[in-house]
Design an enzyme around this catalytic site. Structure first.
Site, PDB file in Angstrom:
ATOM      1  CE1 TYR A 167      -3.855  -1.951   5.468  1.00  0.00           C
ATOM      2  CE2 TYR A 167      -3.177   0.239   4.780  1.00  0.00           C
ATOM      3  CZ  TYR A 167      -3.648  -1.015   4.464  1.00  0.00           C
ATOM      4  OH  TYR A 167      -3.905  -1.359   3.152  1.00  0.00           O
ATOM      5  CB  SER A 192      -0.880   0.002   1.248  1.00  0.00           C
ATOM      6  OG  SER A 192      -1.492   1.261   1.419  1.00  0.00           O
TER       7      SER A 192
HETATM    8  N1  LIG Z   1      -8.851  -1.012  -0.946  1.00  0.00           N
HETATM    9  C1  LIG Z   1      -7.812  -0.189  -0.868  1.00  0.00           C
HETATM   10  O1  LIG Z   1      -7.963   1.047  -0.967  1.00  0.00           O
HETATM   11  C2  LIG Z   1      -6.424  -0.741  -0.671  1.00  0.00           C
HETATM   12  C3  LIG Z   1      -5.348   0.129  -0.845  1.00  0.00           C
HETATM   13  C4  LIG Z   1      -4.054  -0.343  -0.675  1.00  0.00           C
HETATM   14  C5  LIG Z   1      -3.834  -1.666  -0.364  1.00  0.00           C
HETATM   15  N2  LIG Z   1      -4.899  -2.499  -0.185  1.00  0.00           N
HETATM   16  C6  LIG Z   1      -4.622  -3.888   0.179  1.00  0.00           C
HETATM   17  O2  LIG Z   1      -5.246  -4.745  -0.747  1.00  0.00           O
HETATM   18  C7  LIG Z   1      -5.543  -5.996  -0.117  1.00  0.00           C
HETATM   19  C8  LIG Z   1      -7.005  -6.353  -0.373  1.00  0.00           C
HETATM   20  O3  LIG Z   1      -7.811  -5.353   0.200  1.00  0.00           O
HETATM   21  P1  LIG Z   1      -9.317  -5.083  -0.212  1.00  0.00           P
HETATM   22  O4  LIG Z   1      -9.477  -3.624  -0.262  1.00  0.00           O
HETATM   23  O5  LIG Z   1      -9.682  -5.896  -1.386  1.00  0.00           O
HETATM   24  O6  LIG Z   1     -10.048  -5.594   1.124  1.00  0.00           O
HETATM   25  P2  LIG Z   1     -11.289  -6.559   1.352  1.00  0.00           P
HETATM   26  O7  LIG Z   1     -12.335  -6.365   0.312  1.00  0.00           O
HETATM   27  O8  LIG Z   1     -11.662  -6.369   2.791  1.00  0.00           O
HETATM   28  O9  LIG Z   1     -10.672  -8.022   1.161  1.00  0.00           O
HETATM   29  C9  LIG Z   1      -9.756  -8.565   2.060  1.00  0.00           C
HETATM   30  C10 LIG Z   1      -9.574 -10.026   1.715  1.00  0.00           C
HETATM   31  O10 LIG Z   1      -8.625 -10.586   2.630  1.00  0.00           O
HETATM   32  C11 LIG Z   1      -9.135 -11.797   3.137  1.00  0.00           C
HETATM   33  N3  LIG Z   1      -8.592 -12.077   4.467  1.00  0.00           N
HETATM   34  C12 LIG Z   1      -8.565 -11.253   5.545  1.00  0.00           C
HETATM   35  N4  LIG Z   1      -8.009 -11.875   6.593  1.00  0.00           N
HETATM   36  C13 LIG Z   1      -7.663 -13.125   6.154  1.00  0.00           C
HETATM   37  C14 LIG Z   1      -7.053 -14.237   6.771  1.00  0.00           C
HETATM   38  N5  LIG Z   1      -6.667 -14.216   8.057  1.00  0.00           N
HETATM   39  N6  LIG Z   1      -6.848 -15.347   6.035  1.00  0.00           N
HETATM   40  C15 LIG Z   1      -7.249 -15.406   4.737  1.00  0.00           C
HETATM   41  N7  LIG Z   1      -7.804 -14.362   4.083  1.00  0.00           N
HETATM   42  C16 LIG Z   1      -8.024 -13.250   4.795  1.00  0.00           C
HETATM   43  C17 LIG Z   1     -10.664 -11.595   3.177  1.00  0.00           C
HETATM   44  O11 LIG Z   1     -11.334 -12.846   3.099  1.00  0.00           O
HETATM   45  P3  LIG Z   1     -12.017 -13.626   4.320  1.00  0.00           P
HETATM   46  O12 LIG Z   1     -12.629 -12.590   5.228  1.00  0.00           O
HETATM   47  O13 LIG Z   1     -13.008 -14.507   3.621  1.00  0.00           O
HETATM   48  O14 LIG Z   1     -10.905 -14.411   4.940  1.00  0.00           O
HETATM   49  C18 LIG Z   1     -10.867 -10.826   1.878  1.00  0.00           C
HETATM   50  O15 LIG Z   1     -10.989 -11.717   0.805  1.00  0.00           O
HETATM   51  C19 LIG Z   1      -5.198  -5.802   1.375  1.00  0.00           C
HETATM   52  O16 LIG Z   1      -3.926  -6.343   1.628  1.00  0.00           O
HETATM   53  C20 LIG Z   1      -5.171  -4.290   1.527  1.00  0.00           C
HETATM   54  O17 LIG Z   1      -4.346  -3.868   2.581  1.00  0.00           O
HETATM   55  C21 LIG Z   1      -6.198  -2.071  -0.337  1.00  0.00           C
END
Ligand SMILES: NC(=O)c1ccc[n+]([C@@H]2O[C@H](COP(=O)([O-])OP(=O)(O)OC[C@H]3O[C@@H](n4cnc5c(N)ncnc54)[C@H](OP(=O)(O)O)[C@@H]3O)[C@@H](O)[C@H]2O)c1
Length: 247
Positions: free
Chosen positions: A146, A133
């Site tokens: 974070y 990120s």
């Molecule tokens: N959205 C943004 O603006 C943004 C920006 C920068 C970076 N990111 C990064 O992108 C990645 C995805 O984020 P997102 O925005 O798509 O979030 P999201 O929609 O909340 O998805 C998070 C995913 O991680 C899985 N997860 C969480 N804890 C887990 C665990 N202990 N074991 C296995 N799976 C787990 C969840 O699945 P389950 O709950 O089914 O396990 C879900 O599929 C993250 O690493 C986040 O930090 C996001």
């Protein structure tokens, strides 16, 4: 193999990669949600399997990777995407919450890399992708855990990248800005250059396909964040305090 494939960026990557003919092993804790995504992919003649696993459990991730290999063949690309966000003001510092964020965002990605790396090195090919990120570049308000987790994740995979030079295994670290997913959905603070999910996923896929070592986007926010790296702490703190992305 994609971790965190049940939602947001991971799900978006899965659907787009499947549409291009990629064969997918999807990992997340909510296996029933993964099964719905697999059904969606199969309905369009794609190939995917769902494996329920918590990335914090190294043995479970290893078993998941082994199953993916036995059903679909060698894992060419592993995308360590599973992650959680959390709002935490310093005054409310909770070590248990920090442990959870570090366990999922950092050690979860370490477990995922460990589950595929030996075989990739033996084979002399493969690609590890870490979804970090822009928040990993410097500290941000109400985001200590974070930011620290993403800084650790980026450094970890960058170190792997150096070790793996000439092994045939490449490493890509992605630094997204704000993307519309369930992770950002509940937040009311301003999120500059907030991207639609499909646009963000497309940019990530292009960087993976090009085998980029590192890719930070959108460029406007990435430029601001990089400028922050060379600011003295006093100037950085003044700006960061006035630009909190968490309410
Ligand atoms: N959205 C943004 O603006 C943004 C920006 C920068 C970076 N990111 C990064 O992108 C990645 C995805 O984020 P997102 O925005 O798509 O979030 P999201 O929609 O909340 O998805 C998070 C995913 O991680 C899985 N997860 C969480 N804890 C887990 C665990 N202990 N074991 C296995 N799976 C787990 C969840 O699945 P389950 O709950 O089914 O396990 C879900 O599929 C993250 O690493 C986040 O930090 C996001």
């Amino acid at each position: 193999m994609i971790t965190g494939a049940s939602s947001g960026i991971g799900k978006g990557l899965a659907l787009q990669i499947a549409a291009r003919g990629g064969r997918l092993g999807l990992i997340a804790r909510r296996e029933e949600v993964l099964q719905e995504i697999v059904a969606e992919i199969k309905a369009k003649n794609g190939t995917a399997i769902a494996v329920g696993a918590d990335v914090c459990d190294a043995a479970a991730v290893q078993t998941a990777a082994d199953r993916i290999r036995s059903e679909l063949g060698p894992i060419d690309i592993m995308i360590a995407n599973a992650g959680i966000g959390v709002t935490d003001h310093a005054a409310n510092l909770d070590p248990n919450k920090v442990t959870e964020v570090m366990s999922i965002n950092v050690l979860g990605a370490v477990n995922s890399a460990a589950a595929v790396l030996h075989e990739m090195v033996e084979r002399g090919s493969g690609q590890l992708v870490a979804i970090s990120s822009l928040a990993g570049y410097r500290g941000l308000a109400k985001s200590a855990a974070y930011c620290a987790s993403k800084a650790a994740l980026s450094s970890f995979f960058e170190s792997l990248r150096i070790d793996l030079r000439r092994s045939g295994v490449t490493v890509t670290v992605i630094y997204p800005g704000f993307i519309k997913t369930p992770l950002t959905a509940g937040r009311h603070a301003k999120m500059p250059f907030l991207m639609e999910l499909d646009d963000g996923v497309q940019k990530i896929l292009t960087a993976i396909e090009k085998g980029k070592r590192s890719y930070a986007f959108p460029w406007q926010l990435a430029t601001v964040v990089r400028a922050g790296l060379i600011m003295p702490a006093s100037m950085y703190d003044w700006i960061a305090e006035r630009n909190s992305f968490r309410e």
